[in-house]
Design a protein around this motif. Structure first.
Motif, PDB file in Angstrom:
ATOM      1  N   SER A 124      -5.310 -16.115   8.064  1.00  0.00           N
ATOM      2  CA  SER A 124      -4.186 -15.252   8.663  1.00  0.00           C
ATOM      3  C   SER A 124      -3.116 -14.936   7.628  1.00  0.00           C
ATOM      4  O   SER A 124      -2.369 -14.282   8.043  1.00  0.00           O
ATOM      5  N   PHE A 125      -3.641 -14.805   6.298  1.00  0.00           N
ATOM      6  CA  PHE A 125      -2.630 -14.049   5.558  1.00  0.00           C
ATOM      7  C   PHE A 125      -3.306 -12.844   4.782  1.00  0.00           C
ATOM      8  O   PHE A 125      -4.758 -12.812   4.813  1.00  0.00           O
ATOM      9  N   ALA A 126      -2.598 -11.810   4.743  1.00  0.00           N
ATOM     10  CA  ALA A 126      -3.095 -10.492   3.953  1.00  0.00           C
ATOM     11  C   ALA A 126      -3.131 -10.997   2.524  1.00  0.00           C
ATOM     12  O   ALA A 126      -2.047 -11.471   1.958  1.00  0.00           O
ATOM     13  N   THR A 127      -4.467 -10.825   1.901  1.00  0.00           N
ATOM     14  CA  THR A 127      -4.338 -10.937   0.437  1.00  0.00           C
ATOM     15  C   THR A 127      -4.384  -9.574  -0.410  1.00  0.00           C
ATOM     16  O   THR A 127      -4.419  -8.719   0.160  1.00  0.00           O
ATOM     17  N   SER A 167     -10.909  -9.858   4.713  1.00  0.00           N
ATOM     18  CA  SER A 167     -10.225 -11.009   4.713  1.00  0.00           C
ATOM     19  C   SER A 167     -10.995 -12.138   4.836  1.00  0.00           C
ATOM     20  O   SER A 167     -10.521 -13.340   4.517  1.00  0.00           O
ATOM     21  N   VAL A 181      -2.644 -14.489  -2.016  1.00  0.00           N
ATOM     22  CA  VAL A 181      -1.846 -13.916  -0.991  1.00  0.00           C
ATOM     23  C   VAL A 181      -0.720 -13.004  -1.382  1.00  0.00           C
ATOM     24  O   VAL A 181      -0.072 -13.068  -2.281  1.00  0.00           O
ATOM     25  N   ASP A 182      -0.739 -11.812  -0.693  1.00  0.00           N
ATOM     26  CA  ASP A 182       0.370 -10.799  -0.925  1.00  0.00           C
ATOM     27  C   ASP A 182       1.528 -11.362  -0.136  1.00  0.00           C
ATOM     28  O   ASP A 182       1.730 -11.187   1.061  1.00  0.00           O
ATOM     29  N   ASN A 232       3.330 -10.310   3.825  1.00  0.00           N
ATOM     30  CA  ASN A 232       3.262 -11.516   4.896  1.00  0.00           C
ATOM     31  C   ASN A 232       4.614 -11.511   5.403  1.00  0.00           C
ATOM     32  O   ASN A 232       4.788 -11.804   6.628  1.00  0.00           O
ATOM     33  N   THR A 267       5.736  -8.579   7.343  1.00  0.00           N
ATOM     34  CA  THR A 267       5.011  -8.454   8.586  1.00  0.00           C
ATOM     35  C   THR A 267       5.763  -9.672   9.712  1.00  0.00           C
ATOM     36  O   THR A 267       5.979  -9.528  10.890  1.00  0.00           O
ATOM     37  N   ASN A 268       5.755 -10.784   9.150  1.00  0.00           N
ATOM     38  CA  ASN A 268       6.152 -11.889  10.043  1.00  0.00           C
ATOM     39  C   ASN A 268       7.611 -11.779  10.562  1.00  0.00           C
ATOM     40  O   ASN A 268       8.069 -12.219  11.752  1.00  0.00           O
ATOM     41  N   ARG A 276       0.124  -2.938  10.432  1.00  0.00           N
ATOM     42  CA  ARG A 276      -0.027  -3.557   9.296  1.00  0.00           C
ATOM     43  C   ARG A 276      -0.348  -2.449   8.124  1.00  0.00           C
ATOM     44  O   ARG A 276       0.170  -2.239   7.039  1.00  0.00           O
TER      45      ARG A 276
END
Length: 648
Positions: A559-562, A577, A587-588, A592, A595-596, A633
């Protein structure tokens, strides 16, 4: 019958005190005489502003108060301002000007909330100042806001007491060290911004509207314009018992209604307008259809007539004659009238003319309420004052009707119907924030690193049970975030990162800097405490390592962008991913976070919400969402990492 009937209200009150310095021992009677002369001079000098002012509940007033409980004799005033907060800030302006015009006077002012001047400047206060130690520290002197400081260490400054000062101590400090107690420029600016525009602002707070009123009320308001506030308040705060008097009107008959112009404050006008009310059929007050061109005038007049009838119903027409004594019998009246003439209160009007008599009546009323104010047991209620005027004031209905053709135009009341943007602008102005600059048309080039950096700065600040600090003060420059200091601070807690080797000196310097911001003193730590901290940090790191091992076998990482995803194309986003096996790719955090936050901001649909409130409090103004494509994204990636977007 009606909606939105308000049965009770909290009467907000402001108290103000004026002390004479230097506070030397004086004969009590002589001191009383000196202070009473100051009262006469103050009320006379400020009469041109105070006489025509329409107060919500009570006017500005001053009286002598003898010394008691360690507080020396002084000039005291108290005003219930109710729902109109502008009355309170007008009093702040008056008190500030008094200390400017009379430099030997020192003023204190507070309300139900306590030191509300400090509340207004809360964003700029020093950290040591809180409600527990602010007593007797805030004064006006020479027209400037002063705050008596507290010593950093006991006996560090001989003239500063360790505990909050008493009033005599405070007066002595002000008279001997006036240059050292001046509040900071930012604090003074916050208070001055709130009272900026007076006395011209008084006219801007008024609203003139046409009303279809009984002739008796028209005659009363011509002599006592301020009684419109009592009439509005009586209607606004009515209860079912009050409305019994309005089933059949006895004082203000509906058959005598005429069109007139009434001056309200904007607060009073809004109170009348915001309540829907239908009169009792037996009252005789009927309304035309809403499409009628004078419907609003009929509605306003009907509501105001109900208020005046309620006021008169609460008193007997045979009230005590002792309350009817004219102000001209007071020994202070002659001197007060002479002072008004010297201050050009009558503006060159011919004595005996209608306009002269109108201003004279206003001056008498002001004198009775503020200068020669009787005890509460002898003071006339608004209802008694209205009945007295009706008994002594001759008026001709036909003459009043002739004035209908020459009424001044009404003021525009579009300020009641503010758009969301206008409301936001007013709130920002009230908070002292500058109007945000127009958003550029090139919204796709908006620098989203501001969002992530602001959140990091916010997280690095102190939060306690009293609240969280913002990374910047309102009206300051945009946020600057030192990422190295931020990371070094967490390295101090969690241990250094394996791939970096920052020097111990830099870590120590950053940590001490943060300690100084939080009023901490690392030098006072005992060896046992240091060992305990190291043990706690060791436990914390072991817990985090265990959590990482447990989460490695779950799908939560997907669920996280790395950071690994950032080096591949957008089309292989999902494949990357899910890849990685047992290797944990970092994790980036920035991507994240942004984005959130943007997803939360977008879900608000232009309304207020947690994301916009938090960002605006830190000075971050996001543009409107104009891109609803699913490749958000990649757009965010290119905005946060311009160099990495070239790799895609």
């Amino acid at each position: 019958m009606e909606e939105n009937m308000k049965l009770a209200t909290v009467e907000d009150t402001v108290e103000y005190r004026l002390f004479l310095i230097p506070d030397e021992p004086r004969d009590p009677e002589k001191h009383k005489e000196i202070l009473q002369k100051y009262i006469e001079r103050i009320m006379t000098q400020f009469a041109p502003m105070l006489v025509p002012y329409i107060w919500q509940n009570q006017p500005f007033n001053l009286k002598y108060k003898p010394g008691k409980g360690g507080v020396p004799a002084h000039i005291f005033g108290m005003t219930k301002f109710g729902d109109n907060i502008e009355d309170e800030w007008f009093i702040v302006y008056i008190v500030k000007q008094i200390t400017k015009e009379f430099p030997e006077l020192v003023a204190r002012i507070e309300d139900n909330d306590g030191e509300f001047l400090l509340i207004e400047a809360a964003d700029y206060l020093p950290k040591w100042l809180d409600p527990d130690n602010s007593a007797n520290r805030v004064f006006f002197y020479h027209g400037e806001l002063c705050i008596i400081p507290a010593p950093r260490k006991p006996e560090a400054v001989s003239w500063l007491p360790i505990t909050p000062p008493t009033v005599p101590q405070a007066l002595n400090i002000i008279s001997t060290h006036p240059e050292k107690i001046l509040a900071s420029e930012s604090i003074r600016a916050a208070v001055n911004r709130r009272i900026r525009g007076y006395p011209e602002k008084i006219q801007a707070s008024l609203h003139r509207a046409h009303c279809f009123l009984p002739a008796g009320i028209v005659a009363v308001l011509k002599q006592r314009p301020r009684l419109v506030a009592a009439g509005v308040q009586a209607f606004y705060l009515r209860d079912p018992i009050d409305l019994r008097a309005c089933r059949i009107f006895k004082t203000f008959l509906p058959e005598t209604r005429i069109m007139t112009s009434v001056t309200f404050t904007k607060c009073l006008y809004a109170q009348l307008m915001q309540q829907r009310f239908m009169p009792d059929r037996r009252s005789g007050y009927t309304l035309p259809p809403p499409s009628h061109p004078h419907y609003r005038a009929h509605e306003l007049g009907m509501k105001l007539a109900h208020g005046f009838e309620i006021l008169c119903s609460k008193c007997s027409p045979h009230f005590s004659d002792s309350k009817k004594s004219p102000v001209t019998t007071s020994p202070l009246w002659t001197g007060f009238l002479d002072s008004l003439k010297k201050n050009d209160y009558f503006k060159g009007l011919i004595e005996g003319s209608a306009q002269y008599q109108e201003r004279l009546e206003m001056a008498k009323n002001y004198f009775q309420l503020s200068v020669n104010r009787p005890e509460s047991s002898l003071a006339m209620s608004p209802g008694e004052e209205i009945l007295t005027l009706l008994q002594t004031l001759p008026f001709d209905i036909e003459e009043l009707k002739k004035e209908e053709a020459n009424l001044p135009p009404e003021d525009d009341d579009q300020w009641l119907d503010l758009s969301p943007d206008q409301l936001d602008q007013l709130l920002q102005e009230a908070a002292g924030k500058k109007e945000p600059e127009p958003i550029s048309k090139e919204e796709e080039n908006y620098d989203l690193t501001q969002v992530s950096e602001s959140m990091k700065a916010f997280m690095s600040k102190v939060s306690t049970h009293k609240g969280a600090e913002l990374p910047r003060e309102p009206s300051e420059a945009p946020i600057t975030f030192d990422a190295d200091s931020f990371l070094n601070y967490f390295d101090k807690i969690l241990g250094p990162r394996p791939h970096e080797s920052d020097s111990d000196d830099e870590d120590k310097e950053d940590f001490e800097c943060l300690d100084s911001d939080d009023d901490l003193d690392s030098e006072t730590e005992e060896p046992g405490e240091e060992a305990s901290i190291k043990g706690t940090l060791g436990d914390l790191k072991s817990y985090m390592a265990q959590m990482d091992r447990e989460l490695a076998h779950t799908s939560i990482g997907k669920s996280f962008a790395t950071q690994k995803q950032m080096t591949t194309s957008n089309n292989s986003d999902e494949e990357d991913s899910g890849a990685g096996g047992s290797v944990m790719t970092p994790v980036d955090v920035d991507l994240n976070l942004v984005t959130n936050i943007l997803e939360s901001y977008s879900s608000q649909a232009g309304l207020a919400g947690p994301a916009s409130n938090l960002l605006q409090s830190m000075g971050v103004q996001l543009p409107d969402n104009t891109d609803h494509r699913p490749t958000r994204r990649s757009v965010l990636t290119s905005a946060v990492y311009p160099s990495k977007s070239k790799m895609d």
